[in-house]
Design a protein around this motif. Structure first.
Motif, PDB file in Angstrom:
ATOM      1  N   UNK A 112      29.598  71.707  42.780  1.00 40.98           N
ATOM      2  CA  UNK A 112      29.850  71.314  44.179  1.00 40.98           C
ATOM      3  C   UNK A 112      29.395  69.892  44.451  1.00 40.98           C
ATOM      4  N   UNK A 113      28.218  69.537  43.922  1.00 42.99           N
ATOM      5  CA  UNK A 113      27.719  68.167  44.129  1.00 42.99           C
ATOM      6  C   UNK A 113      28.633  67.167  43.427  1.00 42.99           C
ATOM      7  N   UNK A 114      29.080  67.530  42.206  1.00 44.31           N
ATOM      8  CA  UNK A 114      29.995  66.642  41.487  1.00 44.31           C
ATOM      9  C   UNK A 114      31.293  66.478  42.262  1.00 44.31           C
ATOM     10  N   UNK A 115      31.783  67.597  42.834  1.00 44.54           N
ATOM     11  CA  UNK A 115      33.008  67.524  43.623  1.00 44.54           C
ATOM     12  C   UNK A 115      32.807  66.672  44.872  1.00 44.54           C
ATOM     13  N   UNK A 116      31.626  66.839  45.497  1.00 40.08           N
ATOM     14  CA  UNK A 116      31.330  66.045  46.690  1.00 40.08           C
ATOM     15  C   UNK A 116      31.246  64.555  46.347  1.00 40.08           C
ATOM     16  N   UNK A 117      30.607  64.279  45.214  1.00 37.13           N
ATOM     17  CA  UNK A 117      30.517  62.889  44.772  1.00 37.13           C
ATOM     18  C   UNK A 117      31.903  62.313  44.494  1.00 37.13           C
ATOM     19  N   UNK A 118      32.739  63.145  43.840  1.00 41.42           N
ATOM     20  CA  UNK A 118      34.093  62.695  43.546  1.00 41.42           C
ATOM     21  C   UNK A 118      34.892  62.485  44.821  1.00 41.42           C
ATOM     22  N   UNK A 119      34.719  63.403  45.785  1.00 42.56           N
ATOM     23  CA  UNK A 119      35.427  63.257  47.062  1.00 42.56           C
ATOM     24  C   UNK A 119      34.998  61.980  47.770  1.00 42.56           C
ATOM     25  N   UNK A 120      33.682  61.718  47.751  1.00 52.05           N
ATOM     26  CA  UNK A 120      33.190  60.489  48.391  1.00 52.05           C
ATOM     27  C   UNK A 120      33.807  59.258  47.736  1.00 52.05           C
ATOM     28  N   UNK A 121      33.847  59.283  46.396  1.00 52.47           N
ATOM     29  CA  UNK A 121      34.455  58.160  45.668  1.00 52.47           C
ATOM     30  C   UNK A 121      35.934  58.037  45.994  1.00 52.47           C
ATOM     31  N   UNK A 122      36.620  59.183  46.031  1.00 57.26           N
ATOM     32  CA  UNK A 122      38.063  59.164  46.322  1.00 57.26           C
ATOM     33  C   UNK A 122      38.344  58.669  47.731  1.00 57.26           C
ATOM     34  N   UNK A 123      37.498  59.126  48.676  1.00 61.85           N
ATOM     35  CA  UNK A 123      37.690  58.652  50.052  1.00 61.85           C
ATOM     36  C   UNK A 123      37.531  57.140  50.122  1.00 61.85           C
ATOM     37  N   UNK A 124      36.468  56.636  49.499  1.00 63.64           N
ATOM     38  CA  UNK A 124      36.243  55.188  49.505  1.00 63.64           C
ATOM     39  C   UNK A 124      37.412  54.461  48.850  1.00 63.64           C
ATOM     40  N   UNK A 125      37.911  55.033  47.750  1.00 66.12           N
ATOM     41  CA  UNK A 125      39.013  54.381  47.024  1.00 66.12           C
ATOM     42  C   UNK A 125      40.306  54.413  47.843  1.00 66.12           C
ATOM     43  N   UNK A 126      40.619  55.593  48.428  1.00 66.72           N
ATOM     44  CA  UNK A 126      41.882  55.732  49.142  1.00 66.72           C
ATOM     45  C   UNK A 126      41.878  55.049  50.507  1.00 66.72           C
ATOM     46  N   UNK A 127      40.712  54.928  51.121  1.00 62.41           N
ATOM     47  CA  UNK A 127      40.664  54.285  52.436  1.00 62.41           C
ATOM     48  C   UNK A 127      40.460  52.784  52.344  1.00 62.41           C
ATOM     49  N   UNK A 128      40.067  52.328  51.170  1.00 63.86           N
ATOM     50  CA  UNK A 128      39.839  50.890  51.018  1.00 63.86           C
ATOM     51  C   UNK A 128      41.116  50.097  51.296  1.00 63.86           C
ATOM     52  N   UNK A 129      42.235  50.589  50.746  1.00 64.78           N
ATOM     53  CA  UNK A 129      43.500  49.860  50.924  1.00 64.78           C
ATOM     54  C   UNK A 129      43.985  49.890  52.368  1.00 64.78           C
ATOM     55  N   UNK A 130      44.099  51.077  53.025  1.00 60.87           N
ATOM     56  CA  UNK A 130      44.576  51.057  54.417  1.00 60.87           C
ATOM     57  C   UNK A 130      43.631  50.327  55.366  1.00 60.87           C
ATOM     58  N   UNK A 131      42.309  50.417  55.114  1.00 58.60           N
ATOM     59  CA  UNK A 131      41.382  49.690  55.984  1.00 58.60           C
ATOM     60  C   UNK A 131      41.543  48.183  55.782  1.00 58.60           C
ATOM     61  N   UNK A 132      41.767  47.811  54.527  1.00 57.11           N
ATOM     62  CA  UNK A 132      42.031  46.386  54.262  1.00 57.11           C
ATOM     63  C   UNK A 132      43.301  45.926  54.953  1.00 57.11           C
ATOM     64  N   UNK A 133      44.363  46.757  54.854  1.00 53.62           N
ATOM     65  CA  UNK A 133      45.606  46.384  55.537  1.00 53.62           C
ATOM     66  C   UNK A 133      45.411  46.322  57.038  1.00 53.62           C
ATOM     67  N   UNK A 134      44.614  47.282  57.579  1.00 51.03           N
ATOM     68  CA  UNK A 134      44.346  47.287  59.011  1.00 51.03           C
ATOM     69  C   UNK A 134      43.621  46.018  59.424  1.00 51.03           C
ATOM     70  N   UNK A 135      42.635  45.611  58.634  1.00 53.53           N
ATOM     71  CA  UNK A 135      41.896  44.393  58.956  1.00 53.53           C
ATOM     72  C   UNK A 135      42.818  43.169  58.952  1.00 53.53           C
ATOM     73  N   UNK A 136      43.658  43.065  57.906  1.00 52.89           N
ATOM     74  CA  UNK A 136      44.572  41.919  57.828  1.00 52.89           C
ATOM     75  C   UNK A 136      45.576  41.928  58.969  1.00 52.89           C
ATOM     76  N   UNK A 137      46.054  43.136  59.325  1.00 48.92           N
ATOM     77  CA  UNK A 137      47.024  43.238  60.424  1.00 48.92           C
ATOM     78  C   UNK A 137      46.406  42.810  61.737  1.00 48.92           C
ATOM     79  N   UNK A 138      45.188  43.295  62.020  1.00 52.16           N
ATOM     80  CA  UNK A 138      44.523  42.919  63.267  1.00 52.16           C
ATOM     81  C   UNK A 138      44.163  41.439  63.275  1.00 52.16           C
ATOM     82  N   UNK A 139      43.780  40.914  62.102  1.00 50.33           N
ATOM     83  CA  UNK A 139      43.471  39.489  62.024  1.00 50.33           C
ATOM     84  C   UNK A 139      44.720  38.654  62.309  1.00 50.33           C
ATOM     85  N   UNK A 140      45.872  39.096  61.745  1.00 52.13           N
ATOM     86  CA  UNK A 140      47.125  38.375  61.996  1.00 52.13           C
ATOM     87  C   UNK A 140      47.512  38.466  63.465  1.00 52.13           C
ATOM     88  N   UNK A 141      47.276  39.642  64.097  1.00 57.21           N
ATOM     89  CA  UNK A 141      47.613  39.800  65.511  1.00 57.21           C
ATOM     90  C   UNK A 141      46.742  38.903  66.387  1.00 57.21           C
TER      91      UNK A 141
END
Length: 452
Positions: free
Chosen positions: A227-256
């Motif tokens: 369970x801890x390994x799965x939680x660690x993996x989920x945390x890593x996956x969340x960080x990995x998968x949200x890094x791109x959309x959050x980056x795009x969101x930041x660039x979009x808001x900066x451009x706006x």
């Protein structure tokens, strides 16, 4: 553990308890045995006294008082050693024969303790009876009987002491051995508490209660580690998968913020809102999976007609699938067969919808998607299949992990949580889910225990 008193250990307490019970039983048995031995010895003593008296009595009957006196004198060694006392008196109380003049002896059996002026300080068992006017008293020393009784008593005492010492010694050995085992278990648990989740409790070859408990704890530790390994993996996956959309969101808001064109700003804000919606959907999916895995929805379980539920899903989604330029078909017998299971109807609908949407997302235009129900004696299954590219056999177990995507589907829209949610719902209902080759395409079969 090092400061714990061994006297307070469970082993010592149990040993003391059982030794106490055994000693009480042992002492009770010794008490009964001692009294039986003592009674037997005194019975033999009385028989001996009676036998001596009977010898003198027979001599008197045969030869009169002279015969009785002669018989008394014939017992010279016993008389000289003071092992036997004889007193023969006439009707006037005059001493006729014997080795002692005893007075004040009651008729029948009695005992006589030694007096301070006697040379031989012996205890005697006496028997007095009248012989045709003559008074005969016979006594036999019971010092040997008392010594035998004392030997029996000492033997029982030594036996009790040996049992007590052996029991306490065995209890101490058991306590030290158990203490050593528990110290090993304690060290392992401290390691687990320090974060070393791969540590397992040591097991012995005895297979006793401690080993059974340790084995159960090891199973729990393995699950905790997973369970801890799965939680660690989920945390890593969340960080990995949200890094791109959050980056795009930041660039979009900066451009706006830097744009002067109102139309462009509005378009950029709408794009940013889409990114926020995607991020919110990811977290909503994760929360929903966690809620399902915790079993919080089990209180809503009721009898569900799976065939009716699948037919309802088909009626709703057939047009949606057609709008996506694909076709959705219902197996011919799914409407006519009543198959009941115990479950949450809303979650089962969500599972079916996720499987259909997943098939739509990963098939080409014109693809055929099928949904239906198959039944057996005590099980039924919801089956969703398509004729798309399918999933390689090596990847089929991995697709149920959160955020996992096939390499060729990295650019496909979605959060990567759809099949994870399907697996969580399946597990909650005690179902088994399997992915197979539809040749071509993928077939997903979720088999439930049937509520007959």
């Amino acid at each position: 553990m090092a400061n714990a008193s061994i006297a307070r250990s469970t082993s010592i307490r149990l040993a003391a308890f059982y030794i106490s019970l055994f000693l009480l039983s042992f002492l009770g048995a010794n008490f009964v045995a001692y009294n039986m031995v003592a009674a037997y010895l005194y019975e033999r003593l009385d028989s001996n006294v009676t036998e001596r008296f009977r010898e003198i009595s027979f001599a008197y009957d045969a030869n009169g008082v002279d015969g009785a006196a002669a018989m008394i004198r014939s017992h010279g060694p016993a008389i000289r050693g003071q092992e036997t006392l004889y007193t023969l008196k006439d009707s006037d109380g005059d001493f006729l024969a014997g080795n002692i003049d005893i007075s004040d002896v009651p008729p029948g059996f009695s005992t006589r303790a030694p007096t301070s002026h006697e040379a031989a300080l012996n205890n005697y068992r006496l028997y007095r009876k009248n012989l045709d006017g003559y008074d005969l008293t016979v006594g036999v020393s019971y010092d040997d009987t008392d010594r035998l009784r004392g030997i029996a008593l000492v033997s029982f005492g030594w036996g009790t002491a040996i049992v007590l010492a052996g029991g306490l010694g065995a209890g101490a050995v058991l306590a030290f051995r158990t203490r050593r085992r528990i110290a090993g278990l304690s060290r392992a648990m401290k390691a687990v508490g320090a974060g070393e989740l791969a540590t397992r409790l040591p097991l012995s070859l005895r297979g006793d209660d401690i080993d059974i408990l340790a084995a159960e704890i090891n199973v729990a530790l393995a699950q905790l580690q997973a369970n801890v390994a799965a939680m660690t993996q989920v945390t890593t996956d969340i960080a990995h998968d949200l890094k791109t959309p959050i980056g795009r969101l930041f660039l979009t808001l900066e451009a706006a913020s830097e744009s002067k064109d109102q139309t462009a700003i509005r378009s950029l804000i709408e794009k940013a809102m889409g990114e926020v919606s995607h991020i919110a959907g990811t977290f909503e999916g994760l929360l929903r999976i966690s809620q399902i895995e915790s079993g919080a929805r089990r209180s809503r379980f009721a009898q569900v007609n799976v065939s009716e539920l699948v037919a309802e899903i088909y009626d709703i989604y057939s047009h949606i699938v057609e709008d996506a330029e694909r076709s959705l078909v219902l197996s011919s017998d799914s409407r006519n067969t009543a198959s009941f299971i115990w479950g949450d109807a809303d979650l089962l609908k969500q599972m079916c919808v996720n499987l259909i949407v997943n098939a739509m997302r990963h098939t080409q235009r014109g693809a055929r998607i099928a949904i239906g129900v198959t039944t057996q004696a005590n099980r039924c299954a919801i089956v969703v299949s398509d004729n798309g590219p399918g999933i390689p056999a090596a990847e089929r177990l991995k697709v149920f992990k959160r955020f996992y995507r096939l390499e060729k589907n990295r650019t496909t829209e979605g959060t990567g949580l759809g099949l994870s949610l399907v697996k969580a719902i399946s597990d909650m209902h005690g179902a088994t889910i399997s992915l197979g080759d539809n040749r071509p395409g993928l077939i997903v079969e979720t088999e439930f225990p049937r509520n007959l």
